[in-house]
Design an enzyme around this catalytic site. Sequence first.
Site, PDB file in Angstrom:
ATOM      1  N   LYS A   8       0.856  -1.187   0.000  1.00 18.14           N
ATOM      2  CA  LYS A   8       0.000   0.000   0.000  1.00 18.14           C
ATOM      3  C   LYS A   8       0.892   1.236   0.000  1.00 18.14           C
ATOM      4  O   LYS A   8       2.068   1.186   0.369  1.00 18.14           O
ATOM      5  CB  LYS A   8      -0.932   0.018   1.216  1.00 18.14           C
ATOM      6  CG  LYS A   8      -0.201   0.076   2.569  1.00 18.14           C
ATOM      7  CD  LYS A   8      -0.290   1.452   3.209  1.00 18.14           C
ATOM      8  CE  LYS A   8       0.385   1.473   4.574  1.00 18.14           C
ATOM      9  NZ  LYS A   8       1.728   2.073   4.540  1.00 18.14           N
ATOM     10  N   ASP A 132      -1.218  -1.437  11.013  1.00 22.43           N
ATOM     11  CA  ASP A 132      -1.908  -1.296   9.728  1.00 22.43           C
ATOM     12  C   ASP A 132      -2.312  -2.630   9.105  1.00 22.43           C
ATOM     13  O   ASP A 132      -2.742  -2.681   7.960  1.00 22.43           O
ATOM     14  CB  ASP A 132      -1.068  -0.475   8.739  1.00 22.43           C
ATOM     15  CG  ASP A 132       0.309  -1.083   8.477  1.00 22.43           C
ATOM     16  OD1 ASP A 132       0.624  -2.112   9.086  1.00 22.43           O
ATOM     17  OD2 ASP A 132       1.062  -0.511   7.666  1.00 22.43           O
TER      18      ASP A 132
END
Length: 269
Positions: A8, A132
């Site tokens: 990401k 995350d």
Amino acid sequence: MLDFPNAKINLGLYITEKRPDGFHNLQSCFYPVRWTDALEILPSEQEAFDMTGLPVPGNPETNLCLKAYKLLQQDFSLPPVHMHLHKVIPMGAGLGGGSADAAFTLRILNKLFELNLGGDVLENYARQLGSDCAFFVQNKPVIATERGDVFSPVELSLSGYSCVVVYPGIHITTAEAYGSIKPETPTCDMAMLLKQEVKVWREVLKNDFEAALFPKYPELPQVKEKLYEAGAAYASMTGSGSAVYGLFKGEAPESLLFPDHYTVWKGLL
């Protein structure tokens, strides 16, 4: 069962305050990119875990994939499995590769053994593995707050853009990055910023870690400037570094070259 945990990028990253538990609250947009590892999990007579690809520092027994398996095993009667991780996404780059591996382990185990766990439940397991990790359960653009594990939906599509991610081989630990940051309350609304044209983001969308790390690692601002010179609509460091990415309308230029010891990924979003 085989799957491909993806990286990401952070579209903006603001460190807003230090928490009583020692972590930091943040505000950022997480956006998935197609740079992937490969993870295969199969039922086995005895538990096994092995890796190929990029070397991962530390004891393999502490790998997040194994931790994810052990976490689910506390609540479900999982049989032994053989896990093989082929590591491609560089570590210490701010790309979330290790977190993705952990989350995809949960996802694969959920399907493989028909645990029928919903996304919210899997996210709660993932939050126990890393700040995350939970993002990669749903794996779609979100605005992340608190430790990076509380999500708000965001209507954002970068379809039609390509992304160039450049990793200059500098491993920046989370402790190093956060040790040099001064939290500040953002003066902007991220959802509103993201509604502006991508070419406007250069002036308004910031990564707080750049101010702290660019002077220490001059290669990073050099990469960012080179991406802009090549025509990037927006360029930024991702996460706490050290990868820097550029967003290009359409295909990225083929002439964009970096030193041989850099790792470069290019792909459509």
